[in-house]
Design a protein around this motif. Structure first.
Motif, PDB file in Angstrom:
ATOM      1  N   ASN A 115       9.221  -7.614  19.789  1.00  0.00           N
ATOM      2  CA  ASN A 115       8.889  -6.627  18.253  1.00  0.00           C
ATOM      3  C   ASN A 115      10.429  -6.780  17.770  1.00  0.00           C
ATOM      4  OD1 ASN A 115       6.552  -5.583  19.148  1.00  0.00           O
ATOM      5  ND2 ASN A 115       7.245  -3.739  19.885  1.00  0.00           N
ATOM      6  N   LEU A 116      11.418  -7.395  18.116  1.00  0.00           N
ATOM      7  CA  LEU A 116      12.630  -7.807  17.385  1.00  0.00           C
ATOM      8  C   LEU A 116      12.673  -8.946  16.866  1.00  0.00           C
ATOM      9  CD1 LEU A 116      15.721  -5.503  18.767  1.00  0.00           C
ATOM     10  CD2 LEU A 116      14.220  -5.030  17.072  1.00  0.00           C
ATOM     11  N   GLY A 117      11.957 -10.008  17.567  1.00  0.00           N
ATOM     12  CA  GLY A 117      11.852 -11.201  16.923  1.00  0.00           C
ATOM     13  C   GLY A 117      11.295 -11.598  15.671  1.00  0.00           C
ATOM     14  N   VAL A 118      11.235 -10.692  14.624  1.00  0.00           N
ATOM     15  CA  VAL A 118      10.541 -10.751  13.430  1.00  0.00           C
ATOM     16  C   VAL A 118      11.455 -11.101  12.174  1.00  0.00           C
ATOM     17  CG1 VAL A 118       8.739  -9.635  14.187  1.00  0.00           C
ATOM     18  CG2 VAL A 118      10.555  -8.291  13.256  1.00  0.00           C
ATOM     19  N   PHE A 119      12.744 -11.471  12.262  1.00  0.00           N
ATOM     20  CA  PHE A 119      13.625 -11.642  11.361  1.00  0.00           C
ATOM     21  C   PHE A 119      13.892 -13.138  10.878  1.00  0.00           C
ATOM     22  CE2 PHE A 119      14.622  -7.560  13.120  1.00  0.00           C
ATOM     23  CZ  PHE A 119      14.230  -6.757  11.868  1.00  0.00           C
ATOM     24  N   ASP A 120      13.232 -14.103  11.562  1.00  0.00           N
ATOM     25  CA  ASP A 120      13.196 -15.461  11.181  1.00  0.00           C
ATOM     26  C   ASP A 120      12.083 -16.043  10.530  1.00  0.00           C
ATOM     27  OD1 ASP A 120      11.653 -15.282  13.099  1.00  0.00           O
ATOM     28  OD2 ASP A 120      12.558 -16.685  14.595  1.00  0.00           O
ATOM     29  N   PHE A 121      11.262 -15.201  10.012  1.00  0.00           N
ATOM     30  CA  PHE A 121      10.211 -15.712   9.148  1.00  0.00           C
ATOM     31  C   PHE A 121       9.529 -14.963   8.095  1.00  0.00           C
ATOM     32  CE2 PHE A 121       7.855 -13.175  12.145  1.00  0.00           C
ATOM     33  CZ  PHE A 121       6.685 -13.184  11.711  1.00  0.00           C
ATOM     34  N   HIS A 122       8.836 -15.108   7.076  1.00  0.00           N
ATOM     35  CA  HIS A 122       8.044 -14.356   6.330  1.00  0.00           C
ATOM     36  C   HIS A 122       6.574 -14.700   6.136  1.00  0.00           C
ATOM     37  CE1 HIS A 122      11.586 -12.230   4.524  1.00  0.00           C
ATOM     38  NE2 HIS A 122      12.328 -13.164   4.749  1.00  0.00           N
ATOM     39  N   LEU A 123       5.813 -14.073   5.726  1.00  0.00           N
ATOM     40  CA  LEU A 123       4.535 -14.362   5.399  1.00  0.00           C
ATOM     41  C   LEU A 123       4.426 -14.703   4.170  1.00  0.00           C
ATOM     42  CD1 LEU A 123       2.365 -11.045   6.991  1.00  0.00           C
ATOM     43  CD2 LEU A 123       3.194 -13.095   8.364  1.00  0.00           C
ATOM     44  N   THR A 124       3.142 -15.613   4.044  1.00  0.00           N
ATOM     45  CA  THR A 124       3.112 -16.316   2.871  1.00  0.00           C
ATOM     46  C   THR A 124       2.360 -15.529   1.869  1.00  0.00           C
ATOM     47  OG1 THR A 124       0.800 -17.333   3.291  1.00  0.00           O
ATOM     48  CG2 THR A 124       3.243 -18.548   3.943  1.00  0.00           C
ATOM     49  N   SER A 125       2.087 -15.639   0.781  1.00  0.00           N
ATOM     50  CA  SER A 125       1.381 -15.070  -0.335  1.00  0.00           C
ATOM     51  C   SER A 125      -0.220 -15.074   0.268  1.00  0.00           C
ATOM     52  CB  SER A 125       1.517 -15.441  -1.722  1.00  0.00           C
ATOM     53  OG  SER A 125       1.051 -16.764  -1.905  1.00  0.00           O
ATOM     54  N   ASP A 126      -0.557 -16.207   0.596  1.00  0.00           N
ATOM     55  CA  ASP A 126      -1.821 -16.133   1.160  1.00  0.00           C
ATOM     56  C   ASP A 126      -2.117 -15.541   2.402  1.00  0.00           C
ATOM     57  OD1 ASP A 126      -2.868 -17.926  -0.850  1.00  0.00           O
ATOM     58  OD2 ASP A 126      -2.191 -19.885   0.461  1.00  0.00           O
ATOM     59  N   ASP A 127      -1.073 -15.220   3.124  1.00  0.00           N
ATOM     60  CA  ASP A 127      -1.265 -14.548   4.315  1.00  0.00           C
ATOM     61  C   ASP A 127      -1.390 -13.017   3.850  1.00  0.00           C
ATOM     62  OD1 ASP A 127      -0.647 -16.457   6.008  1.00  0.00           O
ATOM     63  OD2 ASP A 127       1.443 -15.941   6.358  1.00  0.00           O
ATOM     64  N   HIS A 128      -0.654 -12.679   2.856  1.00  0.00           N
ATOM     65  CA  HIS A 128      -0.623 -11.367   2.338  1.00  0.00           C
ATOM     66  C   HIS A 128      -2.237 -10.912   1.906  1.00  0.00           C
ATOM     67  CE1 HIS A 128       3.252  -9.270   3.303  1.00  0.00           C
ATOM     68  NE2 HIS A 128       3.773 -10.536   3.118  1.00  0.00           N
ATOM     69  N   ARG A 129      -2.557 -11.969   1.196  1.00  0.00           N
ATOM     70  CA  ARG A 129      -4.044 -11.732   0.431  1.00  0.00           C
ATOM     71  C   ARG A 129      -5.093 -11.436   1.768  1.00  0.00           C
ATOM     72  NH1 ARG A 129      -1.881 -14.940  -3.631  1.00  0.00           N
ATOM     73  NH2 ARG A 129      -2.495 -16.825  -2.502  1.00  0.00           N
ATOM     74  N   GLU A 130      -4.969 -12.307   2.689  1.00  0.00           N
ATOM     75  CA  GLU A 130      -5.905 -12.199   3.700  1.00  0.00           C
ATOM     76  C   GLU A 130      -5.734 -10.844   4.729  1.00  0.00           C
ATOM     77  OE1 GLU A 130      -6.703 -15.489   6.472  1.00  0.00           O
ATOM     78  OE2 GLU A 130      -5.094 -16.564   5.280  1.00  0.00           O
ATOM     79  N   LEU A 131      -4.532 -10.356   4.626  1.00  0.00           N
ATOM     80  CA  LEU A 131      -4.252  -9.034   5.089  1.00  0.00           C
ATOM     81  C   LEU A 131      -4.824  -7.751   4.487  1.00  0.00           C
ATOM     82  CD1 LEU A 131      -1.109  -9.869   6.873  1.00  0.00           C
ATOM     83  CD2 LEU A 131      -3.153  -9.418   8.121  1.00  0.00           C
ATOM     84  N   GLU A 132      -4.519  -8.104   3.238  1.00  0.00           N
ATOM     85  CA  GLU A 132      -5.287  -6.985   2.266  1.00  0.00           C
ATOM     86  C   GLU A 132      -6.703  -6.752   2.319  1.00  0.00           C
ATOM     87  OE1 GLU A 132      -4.174  -8.239  -1.725  1.00  0.00           O
ATOM     88  OE2 GLU A 132      -2.186  -7.841  -1.523  1.00  0.00           O
ATOM     89  N   LEU A 133      -7.353  -7.622   2.696  1.00  0.00           N
ATOM     90  CA  LEU A 133      -8.832  -7.551   2.992  1.00  0.00           C
ATOM     91  C   LEU A 133      -9.265  -6.677   4.082  1.00  0.00           C
ATOM     92  CD1 LEU A 133     -10.023 -11.353   2.206  1.00  0.00           C
ATOM     93  CD2 LEU A 133     -10.103  -9.142   0.588  1.00  0.00           C
ATOM     94  N   LEU A 134      -8.176  -6.480   5.308  1.00  0.00           N
ATOM     95  CA  LEU A 134      -8.480  -5.691   6.182  1.00  0.00           C
ATOM     96  C   LEU A 134      -8.489  -3.981   5.974  1.00  0.00           C
ATOM     97  CD1 LEU A 134      -6.409  -7.519   9.010  1.00  0.00           C
ATOM     98  CD2 LEU A 134      -8.710  -8.017   8.519  1.00  0.00           C
ATOM     99  N   ASP A 135      -7.664  -3.864   4.816  1.00  0.00           N
ATOM    100  CA  ASP A 135      -7.623  -2.406   4.469  1.00  0.00           C
ATOM    101  C   ASP A 135      -8.835  -1.690   4.394  1.00  0.00           C
ATOM    102  OD1 ASP A 135      -6.219   0.063   3.873  1.00  0.00           O
ATOM    103  OD2 ASP A 135      -6.172  -0.659   1.798  1.00  0.00           O
ATOM    104  N   GLY A 136      -8.834  -0.530   4.921  1.00  0.00           N
ATOM    105  CA  GLY A 136     -10.053   0.447   4.960  1.00  0.00           C
ATOM    106  C   GLY A 136     -10.772   0.462   6.330  1.00  0.00           C
ATOM    107  N   ALA A 137     -10.378  -0.498   7.178  1.00  0.00           N
ATOM    108  CA  ALA A 137     -11.181  -0.565   8.446  1.00  0.00           C
ATOM    109  C   ALA A 137     -10.745   0.492   9.356  1.00  0.00           C
ATOM    110  CB  ALA A 137     -11.028  -2.023   9.198  1.00  0.00           C
ATOM    111  N   GLN A 138      -9.742   1.250   9.247  1.00  0.00           N
ATOM    112  CA  GLN A 138      -9.325   2.200   9.987  1.00  0.00           C
ATOM    113  C   GLN A 138      -9.066   3.568   9.318  1.00  0.00           C
ATOM    114  OE1 GLN A 138      -5.721   1.387  12.370  1.00  0.00           O
ATOM    115  NE2 GLN A 138      -5.424   3.748  12.594  1.00  0.00           N
ATOM    116  N   SER A 139      -9.691   4.566   9.778  1.00  0.00           N
ATOM    117  CA  SER A 139      -9.249   6.137   9.022  1.00  0.00           C
ATOM    118  C   SER A 139      -8.195   6.820   9.384  1.00  0.00           C
ATOM    119  CB  SER A 139     -10.429   7.042   9.287  1.00  0.00           C
ATOM    120  OG  SER A 139     -10.577   7.058  10.717  1.00  0.00           O
ATOM    121  N   ALA A 140      -7.285   7.742   8.693  1.00  0.00           N
ATOM    122  CA  ALA A 140      -6.169   8.234   8.982  1.00  0.00           C
ATOM    123  C   ALA A 140      -6.280   9.811   9.394  1.00  0.00           C
ATOM    124  CB  ALA A 140      -5.270   8.262   7.720  1.00  0.00           C
TER     125      ALA A 140
END
Length: 283
Positions: free
Chosen positions: A249-274
């Motif tokens: 969980n700390l091995g996350v500072f040597d890369f970034h997601l691409t804009s395409d990655d973020h667009r794909e992940l945006e489509l997952l929003d709404g699948a879980q209730s709060a």
């Protein structure tokens, strides 16, 4: 899969509106038993964790404090967070609750003190907030904030006290993106900590979209999701007791997601209730 080593990169910090700095990834200790907390914290500190999150209602403040004191890390290098539980809301009760938490933790001060839930039916969170501001002014707490507060709750705090929280700890992950809450926080200079950042039950980490993004970057699914939080200016506090997962969980500072990655992940929003802060009650 790559990314599960036991050496962690230094954790960058974020600046809070209080002037303090806070590590950008932390360790959540929810459901870590008191008897195990000391050893988990000691190991976490060894591999680079400095932000440690607990709460009075977790029942593990003694173990967390023991781990912090036993770690080969100066106290001032830790960023320790705990939360006031619902039954301790109220102006006078808040000071007593902080004293009790500090006693259990074995610490002289907190880096961040949060109201765990607003409990609007009880309607004492504004008085609690006033007491926390006084405790901060007296030096017992470096920064103050809230947890699970909606934009409406935050606006009321600001309107009635003039004091904006440094942090709001909120349930956030790609399936529950909380976009309106994030925009509200950004407008007011509030840093959002993400609880439940990897979702619940593991299904998010098995989502084909997440797995595909992780494979592309040579990372685990969990690392890809944590990078989503960081890229969005969020501070995730994933919980785990496993040494290999702590390091992962700390091995996350040597890369970034691409804009395409973020667009794909945006489509997952709404699948879980709060969980609903207007109705949920925790005492």
């Amino acid at each position: 899969m790559c990314g599960t080593t036991l050496t962690a990169a230094p954790v960058p910090a974020v600046l809070l509106n209080s002037g303090a700095t806070m590590p950008s990834v932390g360790l959540g200790t929810y459901e870590i038993p008191d008897a195990q907390a000391e050893s988990v914290i000691r190991w976490a500190a060894r591999i680079g964790y400095r932000l440690i999150d607990t709460a009075a209602s977790y029942g593990n403040e003694r173990g967390v404090g023991a781990g912090i004191r036993a770690a080969d890390v100066p106290r001032e290098d830790f960023f320790v967070v705990t939360k006031i539980r619902g039954r301790d809301h109220g102006y006078d009760a808040t000071a007593r609750a902080l004293e009790a938490s500090l006693d259990r933790l074995g610490l002289d001060y907190l880096d961040l003190f949060l109201i765990h839930w607003p409990l609007p039916r009880q309607d004492r969170y504004v008085d609690t907030w006033r007491a926390m501001a006084k405790l901060s002014a007296n030096g017992l707490v470096k920064s103050i904030g809230v947890s699970n507060f909606t934009p409406a709750h935050l606006d009321r705090l600001e309107q009635e006290t003039g004091i904006v929280p440094a942090v709001n700890q909120v349930q956030i992950n790609p399936r529950l993106a909380q976009t309106a809450w994030r925009e509200h926080a950004a407008d007011r200079g509030i840093v959002l900590q993400s609880w439940g950042p990897l979702g619940h039950g593991g299904s998010l980490l098995q989502d084909p979209v997440v797995e595909g993004i992780a494979d592309f970057h040579g990372k685990t699914a969990g690392q890809a999701v944590l990078r989503w939080h960081l890229d969005n200016g969020l501070v995730p506090i994933p919980k785990t007791k496993r040494p290999s997962r702590l390091a992962e969980n700390l091995g996350v500072f040597d890369f970034h997601l691409t804009s395409d990655d973020h667009r794909e992940l945006e489509l997952l929003d709404g699948a879980q209730s709060a969980m609903d802060p207007d109705t949920y009650e925790e005492f």
